[in-house]
Design a protein around this motif. Structure first.
Motif, PDB file in Angstrom:
ATOM      1  N   ARG A 129       0.891  -1.369  -0.039  1.00  0.00           N
ATOM      2  CA  ARG A 129      -0.089   0.164   0.012  1.00  0.00           C
ATOM      3  C   ARG A 129       0.966   1.225  -0.078  1.00  0.00           C
ATOM      4  NH1 ARG A 129      -3.016  -3.107   3.601  1.00  0.00           N
ATOM      5  NH2 ARG A 129      -2.085  -1.972   5.242  1.00  0.00           N
ATOM      6  N   ALA A 130       2.015   1.151   0.723  1.00  0.00           N
ATOM      7  CA  ALA A 130       2.793   2.437   1.096  1.00  0.00           C
ATOM      8  C   ALA A 130       3.530   2.589  -0.623  1.00  0.00           C
ATOM      9  CB  ALA A 130       3.815   2.254   1.919  1.00  0.00           C
ATOM     10  N   LYS A 132       2.415   1.687  -3.640  1.00  0.00           N
ATOM     11  CA  LYS A 132       1.394   2.149  -4.175  1.00  0.00           C
ATOM     12  C   LYS A 132       1.098   3.686  -4.111  1.00  0.00           C
ATOM     13  CE  LYS A 132      -2.599   0.415  -4.003  1.00  0.00           C
ATOM     14  NZ  LYS A 132      -3.809  -0.536  -4.037  1.00  0.00           N
ATOM     15  N   LYS A 133       1.178   4.247  -2.867  1.00  0.00           N
ATOM     16  CA  LYS A 133       0.868   5.582  -2.819  1.00  0.00           C
ATOM     17  C   LYS A 133       2.300   6.370  -3.217  1.00  0.00           C
ATOM     18  CE  LYS A 133      -2.191   5.273   1.457  1.00  0.00           C
ATOM     19  NZ  LYS A 133      -3.309   5.891   1.021  1.00  0.00           N
ATOM     20  N   TRP A 134       3.404   5.881  -3.021  1.00  0.00           N
ATOM     21  CA  TRP A 134       4.436   6.417  -3.355  1.00  0.00           C
ATOM     22  C   TRP A 134       4.520   6.853  -4.983  1.00  0.00           C
ATOM     23  CZ3 TRP A 134       9.298   4.624  -5.794  1.00  0.00           C
ATOM     24  CH2 TRP A 134      10.303   5.467  -5.488  1.00  0.00           C
ATOM     25  N   GLN A 136       1.984   6.577  -7.013  1.00  0.00           N
ATOM     26  CA  GLN A 136       0.824   7.742  -7.197  1.00  0.00           C
ATOM     27  C   GLN A 136       1.381   9.101  -7.061  1.00  0.00           C
ATOM     28  OE1 GLN A 136      -2.232   5.876  -4.639  1.00  0.00           O
ATOM     29  NE2 GLN A 136      -3.507   5.271  -6.513  1.00  0.00           N
ATOM     30  N   HIS A 137       1.685   9.534  -5.917  1.00  0.00           N
ATOM     31  CA  HIS A 137       2.238  10.445  -5.482  1.00  0.00           C
ATOM     32  C   HIS A 137       3.295  11.054  -6.834  1.00  0.00           C
ATOM     33  CE1 HIS A 137       3.243  14.089  -3.200  1.00  0.00           C
ATOM     34  NE2 HIS A 137       4.583  14.014  -3.156  1.00  0.00           N
ATOM     35  N   TRP A 159      -5.614   1.217  -9.643  1.00  0.00           N
ATOM     36  CA  TRP A 159      -5.269   1.947  -8.823  1.00  0.00           C
ATOM     37  C   TRP A 159      -5.901   3.082  -8.509  1.00  0.00           C
ATOM     38  CZ3 TRP A 159       0.820   0.684  -8.728  1.00  0.00           C
ATOM     39  CH2 TRP A 159       0.765  -0.528  -8.169  1.00  0.00           C
TER      40      TRP A 159
END
Length: 191
Positions: A129-130, A132-134, A136-137, A159
């Motif tokens: 999850r982390a 993925k967020k990285w 996306q950011h 996503w």
């Protein structure tokens, strides 16, 4: 047009990202563009990527990269990889209101999660999850994001990526790979 490609994956590395940008760069030049690639070898201090010592990462590249960008004065900037150079290039573009594009080449969140889960399996979901967020950011401010395959595009859409995604498929070099004679395998035993 002057195109600048910023990539944490570049010579002397030999991998799919490097080969992709060698060919993209050559095709852009064939179309009349001027292309420059900035990679880790352009920086005085690099460290090996943990688990992949053949891949070097630039340490604190922002100031030097900023000078290189301003000296080159590109019409377009593309970040090829979500590494230190990619993040520094992204930071420069956002600070200077310079539009840019990005690429996503790998299953980074999965790779990271599997590596850590090898030692602490309970961390797989949280690390994924982390990761993925990285990712996306990193791509959030990009004008467009390039991917090579339908499966990568599908994954990113699942996503809930908001950036426009474009497939830039890899082709075959027809000057190297071409059909052989139809009789080439005629003497081989058939299945």
């Amino acid at each position: 047009m002057k195109v600048l490609i910023i990539s944490d994956a570049w010579h002397p590395q030999v991998n799919g990202v490097v080969r992709t940008y060698e060919h993209i760069g050559a095709e852009l030049v064939n179309l009349g563009h001027i292309v420059k690639v900035i990679g880790p070898g352009d920086f005085p201090l690099t460290v090996p990527l943990p688990g992949y010592p053949e891949i070097r990462l630039a340490v604190a590249p922002y100031r030097r990269l900023k000078r290189m960008i301003e000296d080159y004065k590109p019409d377009h900037i593309h970040m090829a990889v979500e590494g230190p150079l990619g993040w520094a290039g992204r930071r420069y573009c956002i600070r200077h209101s310079q539009p840019f594009t990005t690429s996503h080449h790998t299953q980074f969140p999965d790779y990271l999660a599997k590596r850590l889960a090898k030692y602490l399996p309970v961390l797989y979901d949280a690390v994924h999850r982390a990761g993925k967020k990285w990712v996306q950011h990193f791509h959030a401010h990009s004008n467009a994001m390039m991917v090579a395959t339908q499966s990568l595009e599908d994954m990113l859409q699942a996503w809930d990526f908001k950036v426009p995604i474009h497939r830039v498929t890899r082709g075959a070099r027809l000057d190297i790979f071409y059909p052989g004679e139809k009789t080439l395998f005629k003497d081989l035993q058939r299945p």
